[in-house]
Design an enzyme around this catalytic site. Structure first.
Site, PDB file in Angstrom:
ATOM      1  CE  LYS A 268      58.869  55.429  90.295  1.00 26.53           C
ATOM      2  NZ  LYS A 268      57.449  56.280  90.154  1.00 26.53           N
ATOM      3  NE  ARG A 303      55.816  56.611  97.679  1.00 27.22           N
ATOM      4  CZ  ARG A 303      55.875  55.527  97.278  1.00 27.22           C
ATOM      5  NH1 ARG A 303      56.912  55.271  96.133  1.00 27.22           N
ATOM      6  NH2 ARG A 303      55.524  54.535  97.645  1.00 27.22           N
TER       7      ARG A 303
END
Length: 328
Positions: A268, A303
């Site tokens: 991210k 994840r």
């Protein structure tokens, strides 16, 4: 009187209590209240301790007493990290062979600014990968829509990973309940199109906790037992960098919800900004660092894009923590 929240302060190997039936322990708590400084305390109400120590039920037959890696399969042309770079079927099979415990297959990008994909297009993108991968590993379908989740569950998926936390489609909860599937409830503020415009919270850690508690109650009211629910605090979904870091520092708070915790930080943007990696594909080391931090706080599901790297790291982590093998 202000509501009190009790965050277990995890520690490795030993302690008064075992956290969520897993690998971390704790002796003390951080007592949190809105508008007040955190306090370290030695005791908490019995019902709080009971929830924090109860072993979590398996997710898709996977025991939650050890960390699990969820491999990301984006069957999309526009995902922020790897959109359109691979064939979804071959990538799903490769991640399963690399050691992913679960494969999370999605056909609609939920990156900031992403637009909604029509359900038939989403289904067409994901079904071949689900059908192929479900023979090798448990499959989660990453979707907000009942019209997508239904065919996906029919094709072999066992869990619905809903980034809207049941806010997007009122038909999704009854469908999941009827099919007996697992459900991951993620926290997000707003829709992907606008969620990063100006996210604001009173206290992000506690606001996310309360919202997830309400979403769990909504799921239970629809007939989905807590034993089939996973929670995800939604790093990067309607949150600034400061919000993300505040959640990560105290993520063990969410064990108080009584469900396994899923963390999705892989590649991210804030990892790149802090770590100095402009390209998403260069953010693997930063992702791995956050994964190992979350591991120490007892987070069960991770994840990630880079499955092989995480599997290798977890094997070393497990070996270091295997005291029975010491001196062998």
């Amino acid at each position: 009187m202000h509501q009190e929240y009790y965050r277990p302060i995890p520690q490795p190997r030993t302690g008064r209590w075992r956290l969520a039936g897993g690998w971390s322990f704790f002796d003390r708590f951080e007592r949190l209240r809105r508008g007040a400084a955190p306090q370290i305390v030695d005791e908490a109400p019995p019902e709080v301790i009971a929830t924090l120590t109860a072993p979590r039920p398996p997710v898709m037959a996977l025991a939650m007493d050890q960390p699990r890696i969820m491999g990301i399969v984006n069957a999309t042309p526009d995902s922020f990290s790897d959109g359109g770079r691979y064939d979804a079927v071959s990538h799903a099979l490769a991640l399963a062979r690399a050691g992913a415990d679960i494969l999370d297959i999605g056909g609609e990008s939920t990156r900031p600014g992403a637009l909604e994909v029509p359900a038939p297009d989403e289904v067409a993108r994901i079904l071949p990968a689900i059908e192929a991968a479900s023979a090798l590993a448990p499959v989660s379908v990453d979707t907000r829509k009942a019209a997508v989740a239904g065919p996906a569950l029919g094709a072999g998926a066992g869990m619905v990973n809903d980034v809207s936390g049941l806010d997007f489609d009122a038909a999704l909860a009854p469908l999941v309940a009827d099919r007996g599937a697992a459900l991951c409830l993620m926290h997000a503020q707003g829709l992907p199109e606008t969620m990063q415009d100006d996210p604001r919270y009173g206290d992000v850690l506690l606001d996310v906790y309360d919202t997830l508690a309400a979403r769990i109650a909504r799921a239970e009211a629809a007939g989905i037992p807590r034993a089939r629910i996973v929670v995800d605090p939604g790093i990067g979904f309607g949150k600034t960098e400061a919000h993300n870091l505040a959640i990560l520092r105290r993520i063990s708070l969410y064990h108080g919800l009584g469900c396994p915790i899923l963390l999705g930080v892989s590649r991210k943007r804030f990892i790149g900004r802090i770590g100095g990696a402009a390209r998403a594909e260069d953010r693997g080391p930063g992702t791995l660092a956050l994964t190992m931090m979350a591991l120490e706080q007892g987070v069960q599901l991770h994840r990630v894009h880079d499955v092989a790297d995480h599997v290798q790291a977890l094997r070393l982590w497990a070996a270091i923590n295997d005291e029975e093998g010491a001196g062998a």
